[in-house]
Write an enzyme that holds these catalytic residues in place. Structure first.
Site, PDB file in Angstrom:
ATOM      1  N   ASN A 121       0.766  -1.229  -0.109  1.00 28.51           N
ATOM      2  CA  ASN A 121      -0.116   0.157  -0.031  1.00 28.51           C
ATOM      3  C   ASN A 121       0.837   1.202   0.068  1.00 28.51           C
ATOM      4  O   ASN A 121       1.941   1.232   0.126  1.00 28.51           O
ATOM      5  CB  ASN A 121      -1.005  -0.111   1.034  1.00 28.51           C
ATOM      6  CG  ASN A 121      -0.280   0.079   2.460  1.00 28.51           C
ATOM      7  OD1 ASN A 121       0.597   0.394   2.675  1.00 28.51           O
ATOM      8  ND2 ASN A 121      -0.861  -0.658   3.611  1.00 28.51           N
ATOM      9  N   LEU A 122       0.261   2.523  -0.337  1.00 29.11           N
ATOM     10  CA  LEU A 122       1.109   3.845  -0.301  1.00 29.11           C
ATOM     11  C   LEU A 122       1.948   4.032   0.817  1.00 29.11           C
ATOM     12  O   LEU A 122       3.082   4.421   0.670  1.00 29.11           O
ATOM     13  CB  LEU A 122       0.052   4.623  -0.567  1.00 29.11           C
ATOM     14  CG  LEU A 122       0.819   6.189  -0.693  1.00 29.11           C
ATOM     15  CD1 LEU A 122       1.839   6.010  -1.947  1.00 29.11           C
ATOM     16  CD2 LEU A 122      -0.111   7.249  -0.881  1.00 29.11           C
ATOM     17  N   GLU A 177       3.349   1.742   3.106  1.00 28.07           N
ATOM     18  CA  GLU A 177       4.337   0.492   2.869  1.00 28.07           C
ATOM     19  C   GLU A 177       5.529   1.049   1.887  1.00 28.07           C
ATOM     20  O   GLU A 177       6.777   0.874   2.050  1.00 28.07           O
ATOM     21  CB  GLU A 177       3.874  -0.840   2.447  1.00 28.07           C
ATOM     22  CG  GLU A 177       3.018  -1.389   3.946  1.00 28.07           C
ATOM     23  CD  GLU A 177       2.241  -2.330   3.516  1.00 28.07           C
ATOM     24  OE1 GLU A 177       1.475  -3.194   4.366  1.00 28.07           O
ATOM     25  OE2 GLU A 177       1.966  -2.773   2.266  1.00 28.07           O
ATOM     26  N   ASP A 201      -5.684  -8.201   1.464  1.00 34.49           N
ATOM     27  CA  ASP A 201      -5.915  -9.638   0.991  1.00 34.49           C
ATOM     28  C   ASP A 201      -6.816 -10.016  -0.402  1.00 34.49           C
ATOM     29  O   ASP A 201      -6.734 -10.776  -1.160  1.00 34.49           O
ATOM     30  CB  ASP A 201      -6.697 -10.638   2.271  1.00 34.49           C
ATOM     31  CG  ASP A 201      -5.735 -10.434   3.666  1.00 34.49           C
ATOM     32  OD1 ASP A 201      -4.388 -10.068   3.361  1.00 34.49           O
ATOM     33  OD2 ASP A 201      -6.533 -10.774   4.631  1.00 34.49           O
TER      34      ASP A 201
END
EC number: 2.7.1.167
Length: 473
Positions: free
Chosen positions: A194-195, A197, A263
């Site tokens: 995600n952004l 991370e 997920d």
């Protein structure tokens, strides 16, 4: 980009990673505790759902793809609950059960669909990393995609061994990364941070141009096949070397709970790639699936009927003229959403007010209305030479344009009995002044427990009368 539903049933995927149990305590709140200023929840329902890597495998299975899972758990009831849930969903699970080690459990206390508290039960796994023993090698045989579902809990410690083993067999590797060191995913086919991370690794990105530049550099540094950055309300960005960046907008109509959305993204990607879809198409499907899951409460799986309906809505093909195979799929999806299917049939040669009123009344008998139309040859046999006035394609197009009609299909026989035996509607509707037992196909529908209804016709409305009037003039 035109979306279509992949054939997931021939797309086996292996998931390796951090397994956990998402447990929910549901109950009402009506008072504040006298011991502290906190609400008192009277628990009346306990719900267990697979989480982490187990949720990824569950999502893959829910799409109809064969799924296998390898993970680490404790030797406890939480592991038993996970194993039972996964087995019921058709997921083949292989757990390394560690004695005196708790299975990771995330307990959420819920009231009125709101999360009041989360309690985590977990300890670092004091065990060797997952090894590619004979059983894991056997699981890789025939697998079309390997997913590394990494939550940083310690089950995955040998990323490179897993990546190299899969690559040696020509199996793409998808990784949902965690932590501050993405070098452990070197050589993966695709990673999906995600952004937050992503920016932890490359630094803050002030705009899309900087995000693309830093992403392409990360691709080169880590020898990655592709990078998908999920960006919440800003959608997703897919980066590949030598290809323009692909930006996809968020598809969520209403965000209710983002739990498990990551997920859903990687599971849909994995299943779609395993089914032979190209990467942009797989990403578009994952984006669509993510838009569905954030509208649900808690960790949830997306079913094949849900995804198919979302694709139909996206492509504007949720309603209209269908072939038999398409119609049967649409009916399966409708029944998965607990919708009642209504069926009627006729020639509908020249559509008039009586037809429109009748079809509106028919639609009111359920949630979805199928109109089966006699083809041109059968109309000629029934009505005589010179009929139909309008070809079957034109008749179906006009019917499909009515708000009361969901699906239109033609049939060649004089009666729709063959079609009824395959469609099996919940309600068979016919217009006229005869008894239910005189309705063609009534015996078929009543035999499986369906309902047959006869609706009155609007007076002074008749296609035959209209045709005669036109001929006389």
């Amino acid at each position: 980009m035109k979306l279509s539903m992949p054939r997931f049933d021939q797309a086996p995927v292996l998931v390796v990673g951090d397994v956990m149990l998402d447990r929910y305590w549901h109950g009402g709140t009506s008072r504040i505790s006298p011991e502290a200023p906190v609400p008192v929840v009277k628990v009346d329902q306990i719900e267990d759902r697979p989480g982490g890597a187990a949720n990824v495998a569950l999502n893959i299975a829910a799409l109809g793809a064969p799924a296998a899972l390898i993970g680490v758990t404790g030797q406890d009831e939480a592991a038993d609950s996970l194993a039972n849930s996964l087995q019921a969903a058709g997921v083949r699970s292989v757990f390394q059960r560690i004695a005196h080690q708790p299975t990771i459990v995330k307990l959420r206390v819920m009231s009125r669909h709101q999360q009041l508290l989360r309690i985590d039960f977990e300890e670092p796994f004091a065990t060797d990393p997952l090894s590619l023993g004979a059983e894991v090698d056997n699981l890789l045989e025939g697998v079309k995609v390997l997913v590394l579902s990494d939550y940083g809990k310690g089950a995955l410690r040998n990323h490179q061994s897993l990546i190299q083993a899969a690559r040696a067999k020509g199996i793409p590797v998808l990784a949902d990364p965690k932590g501050k060191d993405f070098s452990i995913y070197r050589g993966a086919s695709l990673i999906t941070p995600n952004l937050s991370e992503f920016e932890t690794i490359v630094g803050r990105c002030v705009d899309e141009a900087e995000l693309v530049a830093k992403g392409l550099q990360l691709l080169q540094d880590l020898d990655l096949g592709a990078l998908l950055v999920t960006r919440g309300e800003h959608g997703m960005t897919l980066l590949r070397s030598g290809q323009p960046a692909l930006h996809l907008p968020a598809r969520a109509r209403e965000v209710f709970d983002v739990t498990g959305a990551g997920d859903t993204v990687i599971s849909t990607l994995a299943a779609a790639i395993a089914a032979g879809e190209d990467l942009p198409h797989a990403v578009a499907l994952a984006n669509l699936a993510a838009g569905i899951v954030v509208g649900k409460l808690g960790t949830a799986a997306i079913s094949a009927p849900e995804l198919r309906r979302a694709i139909q809505r996206e492509e504007g093909s949720e309603r209209g003229v269908l072939g038999l195979e398409q119609l049967l799929l649409a009916i399966d999806d409708a029944r998965a959403h607990k919708e009642k299917i209504v069926f009627t049939n006729g020639c509908f040669d020249i559509l008039h007010a009586g037809h429109v009123t009748y079809l509106e009344q028919a639609r009111a008998q359920g949630d979805r209305l199928i109109v089966a139309v006699n083809d041109d040859a059968s109309v000629s046999r029934l009505k005589g030479p010179g009929r139909p006035i309008n070809s079957v394609d034109r008749r179906m197009a006009v019917l499909a344009g009515l708000g009361a009609v969901d699906w239109v299909i033609s049939f060649p026989e004089g009666t729709p009995e063959n079609l009824l035996s395959q469609v099996k509607p919940d309600v068979l509707v016919k217009g006229g002044d005869y008894g239910i037992d005189q309705v063609v196909g009534a015996d078929i529908v009543k035999a499986y427990g369906g309902t047959v209804k006869v609706l009155g016709l609007v007076e002074n409305s008749s296609t035959t009368a209209i045709v005669e009037k036109i001929r006389k003039n």
